[in-house]
Design an enzyme around this catalytic site. Structure first.
Site, PDB file in Angstrom:
ATOM      1  N   HIS B 235      74.731 -43.418  35.546  1.00  0.00           N
ATOM      2  CA  HIS B 235      73.294 -43.547  35.695  1.00  0.00           C
ATOM      3  C   HIS B 235      72.757 -42.533  36.694  1.00  0.00           C
ATOM      4  CE1 HIS B 235      69.453 -45.239  34.847  1.00  0.00           C
ATOM      5  NE2 HIS B 235      69.161 -45.000  36.098  1.00  0.00           N
ATOM      6  N   TYR B 239      69.395 -39.069  36.987  1.00  0.00           N
ATOM      7  CA  TYR B 239      68.484 -38.531  37.993  1.00  0.00           C
ATOM      8  C   TYR B 239      68.825 -37.097  38.347  1.00  0.00           C
ATOM      9  CZ  TYR B 239      66.677 -43.053  37.784  1.00  0.00           C
ATOM     10  OH  TYR B 239      66.119 -44.177  37.275  1.00  0.00           O
ATOM     11  N   HIS B 386      64.915 -43.997  23.203  1.00  0.00           N
ATOM     12  CA  HIS B 386      64.511 -43.994  24.608  1.00  0.00           C
ATOM     13  C   HIS B 386      64.881 -42.681  25.292  1.00  0.00           C
ATOM     14  CE1 HIS B 386      64.320 -44.983  28.846  1.00  0.00           C
ATOM     15  NE2 HIS B 386      65.625 -44.787  28.938  1.00  0.00           N
ATOM     16  N   PHE B 387      66.141 -42.264  25.181  1.00  0.00           N
ATOM     17  CA  PHE B 387      66.478 -41.115  26.031  1.00  0.00           C
ATOM     18  C   PHE B 387      66.080 -39.767  25.438  1.00  0.00           C
ATOM     19  CE2 PHE B 387      70.914 -42.231  24.542  1.00  0.00           C
ATOM     20  CZ  PHE B 387      71.071 -41.168  23.690  1.00  0.00           C
ATOM     21  N   HIS B 388      65.641 -39.741  24.184  1.00  0.00           N
ATOM     22  CA  HIS B 388      65.036 -38.482  23.745  1.00  0.00           C
ATOM     23  C   HIS B 388      63.636 -38.315  24.346  1.00  0.00           C
ATOM     24  CE1 HIS B 388      68.338 -38.210  20.848  1.00  0.00           C
ATOM     25  NE2 HIS B 388      68.094 -36.912  20.879  1.00  0.00           N
ATOM     26  N   ARG B 449      73.223 -46.983  16.806  1.00  0.00           N
ATOM     27  CA  ARG B 449      73.328 -45.572  17.146  1.00  0.00           C
ATOM     28  C   ARG B 449      74.757 -45.114  16.878  1.00  0.00           C
ATOM     29  NH1 ARG B 449      74.121 -45.225  23.699  1.00  0.00           N
ATOM     30  NH2 ARG B 449      74.334 -43.020  23.211  1.00  0.00           N
ATOM     31  N   ARG B 450      75.044 -43.843  17.116  1.00  0.00           N
ATOM     32  CA  ARG B 450      76.414 -43.316  17.057  1.00  0.00           C
ATOM     33  C   ARG B 450      77.138 -43.662  15.768  1.00  0.00           C
ATOM     34  NH1 ARG B 450      79.095 -43.924  23.049  1.00  0.00           N
ATOM     35  NH2 ARG B 450      78.201 -41.979  23.755  1.00  0.00           N
TER      36      ARG B 450
HETATM   37  C1  HEM Z   1      66.391 -30.529  17.996  1.00  0.00           C
HETATM   38  C2  HEM Z   1      66.142 -31.601  18.639  1.00  0.00           C
HETATM   39  C3  HEM Z   1      67.000 -32.847  18.573  1.00  0.00           C
HETATM   40  C4  HEM Z   1      67.340 -33.607  17.500  1.00  0.00           C
HETATM   41  C5  HEM Z   1      66.909 -33.399  16.057  1.00  0.00           C
HETATM   42  C6  HEM Z   1      68.184 -34.675  17.969  1.00  0.00           C
HETATM   43  C7  HEM Z   1      68.720 -35.692  17.177  1.00  0.00           C
HETATM   44  C8  HEM Z   1      69.571 -36.676  17.602  1.00  0.00           C
HETATM   45  C9  HEM Z   1      70.032 -37.802  16.835  1.00  0.00           C
HETATM   46  C10 HEM Z   1      69.637 -38.114  15.406  1.00  0.00           C
HETATM   47  C11 HEM Z   1      70.869 -38.526  17.598  1.00  0.00           C
HETATM   48  C12 HEM Z   1      71.549 -39.820  17.227  1.00  0.00           C
HETATM   49  C13 HEM Z   1      72.890 -39.623  16.624  1.00  0.00           C
HETATM   50  C14 HEM Z   1      73.646 -40.911  16.489  1.00  0.00           C
HETATM   51  O1  HEM Z   1      73.576 -41.794  17.360  1.00  0.00           O
HETATM   52  O2  HEM Z   1      74.362 -41.074  15.477  1.00  0.00           O
HETATM   53  C15 HEM Z   1      70.956 -37.860  18.874  1.00  0.00           C
HETATM   54  C16 HEM Z   1      71.742 -38.291  19.917  1.00  0.00           C
HETATM   55  C17 HEM Z   1      71.665 -37.755  21.187  1.00  0.00           C
HETATM   56  N1  HEM Z   1      70.838 -36.737  21.618  1.00  0.00           N
HETATM   57 FE1  HEM Z   1      69.592 -35.632  20.483  1.00  0.00          FE
HETATM   58  N2  HEM Z   1      68.348 -34.545  19.318  1.00  0.00           N
HETATM   59  C18 HEM Z   1      67.636 -33.442  19.735  1.00  0.00           C
HETATM   60  C19 HEM Z   1      67.509 -32.952  21.023  1.00  0.00           C
HETATM   61  C20 HEM Z   1      68.127 -33.499  22.103  1.00  0.00           C
HETATM   62  C21 HEM Z   1      67.943 -33.049  23.458  1.00  0.00           C
HETATM   63  C22 HEM Z   1      67.033 -31.912  23.893  1.00  0.00           C
HETATM   64  C23 HEM Z   1      68.761 -33.814  24.221  1.00  0.00           C
HETATM   65  C24 HEM Z   1      68.977 -33.800  25.719  1.00  0.00           C
HETATM   66  C25 HEM Z   1      68.685 -32.864  26.522  1.00  0.00           C
HETATM   67  C26 HEM Z   1      69.457 -34.738  23.363  1.00  0.00           C
HETATM   68  C27 HEM Z   1      70.405 -35.648  23.779  1.00  0.00           C
HETATM   69  C28 HEM Z   1      71.056 -36.541  22.953  1.00  0.00           C
HETATM   70  C29 HEM Z   1      72.090 -37.450  23.401  1.00  0.00           C
HETATM   71  C30 HEM Z   1      72.641 -37.575  24.810  1.00  0.00           C
HETATM   72  C31 HEM Z   1      72.477 -38.203  22.288  1.00  0.00           C
HETATM   73  C32 HEM Z   1      73.521 -39.316  22.265  1.00  0.00           C
HETATM   74  C33 HEM Z   1      74.867 -38.826  21.880  1.00  0.00           C
HETATM   75  C34 HEM Z   1      75.824 -39.982  21.784  1.00  0.00           C
HETATM   76  O3  HEM Z   1      75.436 -41.092  21.411  1.00  0.00           O
HETATM   77  O4  HEM Z   1      76.998 -39.764  22.135  1.00  0.00           O
HETATM   78  N3  HEM Z   1      69.056 -34.527  22.083  1.00  0.00           N
HETATM   79  N4  HEM Z   1      70.151 -36.747  18.866  1.00  0.00           N
HETATM   80 CU   LIG Z   2      71.146 -46.025  33.368  1.00  0.00          CU
END
Ligand code: HEM
Ligand SMILES: [Cu+2]
Ligand SMILES: [Cu+2]
Lengths: 172, 575
Positions: B235, B239, B386-388, B449-450
């Site tokens: 967490h 920050y 949330h985190f997006h 998710r995931r």
């Molecule tokens: C082009 C823009 C983006 C798209 C289309 C996108 C799309 C996605 C999608 C669909 C997931 C869910 C996948 C799943 O749970 O099966 C995901 C997970 C995630 N995204 Fe993005 N995302 C984008 C940009 C970003 C940015 C800018 C960040 C952070 C700086 C980010 C951080 C994350 C993280 C940390 C996860 C979780 C990975 C996990 O569960 O292990 N994403 N994203």
């Molecule tokens: Cu947290």
């Protein structure tokens, strides 16, 4: 330190909000009573799951008049019981799930509900649910557990009472 | 007009290298994001069925590249800029600086190789290599040792970077014995102290458990223990991503709006609160973990709620400072001042839109933080929704916006592709509104998710209104807009980077804007005790001990090197 009067008002407002959140959550947990996943299921040795009397034969067991216990194993990529055979319980029952894993971390959730827990090897997740209405609930693994994680699902059926009695009669 | 690059050529180069690496990972991560969107919704699947493994290779890269490499490379770049500019002083030890940037680069490279090897599951000379363990790498699922080694080099590199900045400040302090710590320096130092405390968890996890275990030196680890060590760090790192963005919101956004920061003392209070509160809350990621008594979860929840305070204070100060700027520019009326803001200038509009999304993210975060509601949304699609908003927009969009303002100072070249840059933040905002909204709603339906394919055989989702098809459509549209926005960002940045220093009319080039006015209420109004970093670290350690000593003792009593054997991610699937 000089603090502007709007700043002060905002600060007080923020603190009130925070105490309000903590208060409601404390109230709901302590007074209304919400069942949290905690350490009550106990720990066990991953290699000895098959020797544990609860998990040697994963099953649904009646333990009281309307009380049931479900001993379930989560493993790559099935729930036992749940995936190949449904988990069957009657309506108006109180069901306690005991879930453990024999390989990696999994999740256990009745789809779209707050019946949700992590399943961690070496730990037993305990979660009690009241089923007041008949119906079906999908069971999913909601923590990534390997290649075929997306296939890890199962079904829980809450049977209407008459149907349940018939089922019991049929067995006996 | 001497700007940063003329006065500090070495430091400017370090920042440029860090930014280049950061943006490389941003681009790769963005491509991964689009693949995920298309695959999950079923619009387009590059890899079919059971080899879902490939999806998780992409997902691991998306997570690690974006929230570890993109964010932290940007952070070390911008902090290097901030320290140098704020203290008006060179870093002073180029060998040290080269060491940390090299260590971080090599680390990122090793980890990336291990992850990308997941596409074929082997590497020449090394044989079987895979690291499809996602960015949380929970044991007992094990990645190739290269993955952990790379992370260790990356994180230790960042520690040395912090030391480099501290050294620079110590040097400055000797020359300016009675002065207050300048504000940006204060922000950098408190953020790094927080980082040292919080990364202890993941360092112990990786060095004492996962590396020896993946090498076969120890046979078992305790999955709950390594997981708790991860969240000790997990967490706080939120920050760490956010603090550079806060620094921009405090110092640069008000200036771009035409004004200046309202209150220097309050900004210090906010950073101190983050330092002392951001670690002892990690267990709020484990509300659903068996094996952790309810009382410990309650302590984490209470601390988490207090952590709302610095963000709420920030909202106030930043809005007040921006409003002050707008009024300086002639803005009038209750809300009318909003129109006086420079919405056409991407450095401003990007930060402002990021701030607005952060408010929405804060709201969905408050819901996550409540223990009871958390049970409904934990590990559902709600969570990436949330985190997006937070890291994916509040942080990422602020970084992109800041780049429009910083890059000219770092290269001596005026921003190019200005029209593309002006549209870019709006596209991101709209795209993210679609994608995140649909993710939140999908999560409430129970979509996890995931997961490569959240379509199941034994049951159907039951939406109260709308349909899953409609949500999928929104996600695909949102994803496409986000990728388009990234393309515009790269267009403008690359054009600037490789552009010429001399402006088109052959003159001396535009004057590069790099002034940061001092705060209205300056540090002289801040109590001296705020600058007592030792005191705050002491309090932070005390709170950490209170929140974590008992949980760790409790979990370790099940065995420290006992639990689960290494389970490689590559498994033969039997059906
Ligand atoms: C082009 C823009 C983006 C798209 C289309 C996108 C799309 C996605 C999608 C669909 C997931 C869910 C996948 C799943 O749970 O099966 C995901 C997970 C995630 N995204 Fe993005 N995302 C984008 C940009 C970003 C940015 C800018 C960040 C952070 C700086 C980010 C951080 C994350 C993280 C940390 C996860 C979780 C990975 C996990 O569960 O292990 N994403 N994203
Ligand atoms: Cu947290
Ligand atoms: Cu799974």
């Amino acid at each position: 330190m000089e603090i502007h009067k709007y700043e002060k008002a905002w600060l007080v407002g923020a603190l009130v909000l925070i105490f309000f959140f903590i208060g409601t959550i404390a109230y709901v947990s302590a007074v209304v009573g919400v069942d949290m996943v905690d350490d009550s299921g106990g720990a066990l040795d991953v290699d000895e799951v098959s020797e544990d009397e609860r998990f040697a034969d994963p099953r649904v067991e009646q333990v009281g008049e309307d009380e049931y216990e479900v001993y379930m194993i989560a493993q790559q990529f099935i729930f036992r019981p749940g995936t190949h055979d449904t988990v069957d319980v009657p309506e108006n029952s109180e069901v306690t799930f005991y879930v453990t894993s024999i390989d990696v971390i999994h999740g256990f959730q009745l789809v779209g509900t707050n019946v949700n827990t992590m399943v961690i090897p070496g730990q037993v997740a305990e979660i009690t649910v009241e089923f007041d209405e008949p119906g079906e609930h999908g069971i999913i693994c909601n923590e990534y557990c390997g290649d075929a994680h997306a296939d890890m699902e199962g079904l829980l059926v809450v049977h209407p009472e008459d149907e349940w009695e018939e089922m019991q009669g049929g067995d006996g | 007009m001497a700007t940063f690059v003329d006065r500090f050529p070495f430091e400017a180069k370090v920042v440029r290298v860090a930014f280049a690496l950061s943006f490389l990972f941003l681009g790769l991560g963005g491509i991964g994001g689009m693949i995920q969107v298309l695959h999950r919704t079923g619009y387009l699947r590059f890899v079919e069925e059971i080899t879902g493994g490939t999806y998780y290779t992409v997902l691991t890269s998306h997570g690690v590249f974006l929230v570890v490499f993109f964010t932290i490379f940007f952070l070390v770049g911008v902090f290097t800029w901030a320290i140098t500019k704020d203290l008006d002083r060179e870093l002073g030890n180029p060998g040290l600086t080269k060491y940390w940037i090299t260590s971080m680069t090599v680390g990122a490279l090793l980890t990336s190789i291990a992850i990308l090897a997941g596409f074929t599951n082997e590497l020449p000379a090394l044989g079987e290599v895979s690291a499809d363990v996602l960015f949380t790498f929970y044991s007992p699922m094990g990645a190739h040792v290269l993955f952990y080694l790379g992370l260790a080099l990356f994180v230790t590199g960042s520690w040395v970077a912090g030391f480099d900045w501290f050294k620079t400040w110590w040097g400055w302090k000797k020359d300016n014995p009675d002065k207050r710590i300048p504000l940006m320096t204060f922000m950098v130092l408190t953020t790094m102290l927080m980082w040292y405390l919080g990364t202890l968890g993941v360092a112990v996890e990786v060095v004492f458990f996962l590396i020896p275990w993946s090498l076969g030196l120890v046979s078992e680890v305790n999955p709950l223990l390594t997981r708790t060590l991860f969240w000790f760090f997990g967490h706080m790192v939120v920050y760490f991503w956010l603090m550079p963005a806060y620094m921009m919101w405090y110092k640069i956004m008000p200036k771009l709006a035409g004004g200046r920061l309202f209150s220097d003392p309050l900004a210090r209070v906010v950073f101190v609160l983050f330092l002392i509160l951001s670690v002892p809350v990690g267990i709020h990621h484990q509300y659903l973990d068996p094996g952790i008594p309810e009382g410990f979860k309650f302590v984490a929840m209470t601390n988490t709620m207090f952590l709302l305070l610095p963000s709420l204070l920030t909202a106030f100060t930043v809005v007040a400072s921006v409003e002050h700027g707008a009024r300086q520019r002639g803005g009038k009326g209750y809300f009318g001042w909003l129109r006086a803001l420079p919405w056409g200038r991407p450095a401003f509009s990007g930060m402002a839109l990021a701030g607005i999304m952060f408010a929405a993210g804060g709201f969905s975060g408050m819901i996550n933080a409540g223990m009871n509601i958390n049970y409904l949304v934990h590990n559902s699609f709600w969570v990436p929704g949330h985190f997006h908003l937070t890291v994916g927009t509040a942080v990422a969009l602020t970084f992109m916006a800041a780049t429009y303002w910083l890059l000219p100072q770092l290269t001596g070249k005026p921003l190019a592709g200005v029209k593309a840059a002006a549209v870019q933040p709006y596209l991101w905002f709209i795209g993210m509104t679609f994608m995140s909204n649909a993710m939140h709603r999908g999560g409430l339906l129970g979509i996890p998710r995931r997961t490569s394919e959240p379509q199941y055989e034994q049951f159907d989702y039951e939406p109260v209104f709308g349909s899953v098809a409609e949500l999928d459509f929104q996600i695909v549209i949102g994803g496409a807009l986000l990728v388009a926005s990234l393309a515009l960002f790269f267009y403008s940045i690359i054009l600037t980077w490789f552009g010429s220093k001399v402006s088109a009319d052959g003159g001396e080039g535009e004057v590069i804007d790099d002034e940061i006015p001092p705060a209205l209420s300056g540090p002289e109004n801040a109590p001296r005790v705020l600058d007592n970093l030792k005191l705050w670290v002491g309090i932070a350690i005390l709170l950490i001990v209170l929140a974590y000593a008992l949980p760790f003792a409790d979990i370790a009593s099940d065995g420290i090197y006992e639990g689960s054997e290494y389970i490689p991610v590559m498994i033969e699937v039997l059906t």
